[in-house]
Design a protein around this motif. Structure first.
Motif, PDB file in Angstrom:
ATOM      1  N   LYS A   3      25.882 -28.390 -84.687  1.00 20.87           N
ATOM      2  CA  LYS A   3      26.549 -29.073 -83.583  1.00 20.87           C
ATOM      3  C   LYS A   3      26.148 -28.452 -82.247  1.00 20.87           C
ATOM      4  N   LYS A   4      26.059 -27.120 -82.208  1.00 20.81           N
ATOM      5  CA  LYS A   4      25.623 -26.437 -80.990  1.00 20.81           C
ATOM      6  C   LYS A   4      24.215 -26.856 -80.608  1.00 20.81           C
ATOM      7  N   GLN A   5      23.323 -26.909 -81.605  1.00 26.59           N
ATOM      8  CA  GLN A   5      21.931 -27.287 -81.336  1.00 26.59           C
ATOM      9  C   GLN A   5      21.838 -28.711 -80.812  1.00 26.59           C
ATOM     10  N   GLU A   6      22.629 -29.626 -81.392  1.00 24.27           N
ATOM     11  CA  GLU A   6      22.608 -31.009 -80.939  1.00 24.27           C
ATOM     12  C   GLU A   6      23.116 -31.120 -79.507  1.00 24.27           C
ATOM     13  N   LYS A   7      24.164 -30.361 -79.193  1.00 21.07           N
ATOM     14  CA  LYS A   7      24.714 -30.380 -77.843  1.00 21.07           C
ATOM     15  C   LYS A   7      23.699 -29.834 -76.848  1.00 21.07           C
ATOM     16  N   LEU A   8      23.042 -28.734 -77.198  1.00 21.56           N
ATOM     17  CA  LEU A   8      22.031 -28.147 -76.332  1.00 21.56           C
ATOM     18  C   LEU A   8      20.881 -29.120 -76.100  1.00 21.56           C
ATOM     19  N   GLN A   9      20.444 -29.787 -77.161  1.00 22.32           N
ATOM     20  CA  GLN A   9      19.360 -30.764 -77.056  1.00 22.32           C
ATOM     21  C   GLN A   9      19.764 -31.905 -76.124  1.00 22.32           C
ATOM     22  N   ARG A  10      20.998 -32.402 -76.282  1.00 23.57           N
ATOM     23  CA  ARG A  10      21.493 -33.480 -75.430  1.00 23.57           C
ATOM     24  C   ARG A  10      21.529 -33.038 -73.970  1.00 23.57           C
ATOM     25  N   ASN A  14      29.925 -22.529 -90.821  1.00 23.90           N
ATOM     26  CA  ASN A  14      29.051 -21.921 -89.823  1.00 23.90           C
ATOM     27  C   ASN A  14      27.784 -22.737 -89.616  1.00 23.90           C
ATOM     28  N   ARG A  15      27.251 -23.275 -90.693  1.00 24.78           N
ATOM     29  CA  ARG A  15      26.042 -24.103 -90.602  1.00 24.78           C
ATOM     30  C   ARG A  15      26.320 -25.354 -89.777  1.00 24.78           C
ATOM     31  N   SER A  16      27.466 -25.986 -90.018  1.00 26.33           N
ATOM     32  CA  SER A  16      27.785 -27.205 -89.270  1.00 26.33           C
ATOM     33  C   SER A  16      28.056 -26.884 -87.803  1.00 26.33           C
ATOM     34  N   LYS A  17      28.691 -25.740 -87.517  1.00 27.27           N
ATOM     35  CA  LYS A  17      28.913 -25.328 -86.128  1.00 27.27           C
ATOM     36  C   LYS A  17      27.589 -25.118 -85.417  1.00 27.27           C
ATOM     37  N   GLN A  18      26.669 -24.436 -86.077  1.00 31.65           N
ATOM     38  CA  GLN A  18      25.359 -24.153 -85.478  1.00 31.65           C
ATOM     39  C   GLN A  18      24.595 -25.443 -85.219  1.00 31.65           C
TER      40      GLN A  18
END
Length: 54
Positions: free
Chosen positions: A21-28, A15-19
């Protein structure tokens, strides 16, 4: 002998890695949107965009 699996810890790690990854995608996506906005010339600050009152 191998350790007993800790399913809760494994789930938390997933779950931590999914979150992350989501944050990195949103930032990008936000950075890409800002670049497109700057290229268009719409880089005005939001405070300058006040609604007109007639």
């Amino acid at each position: 002998m191998a350790f007993k699996p800790n399913y809760n810890q494994e789930r938390a790690n997933r779950n931590r890695s999914k979150q992350q990854k989501k944050q990195e995608k949103l930032q990008r996506r936000e950075e890409d949107a800002a670049k497109r906005k700057a290229a268009r010339g719409d880089g005005e600050p939001e405070s300058d965009k006040t609604p007109h009152q007639d």
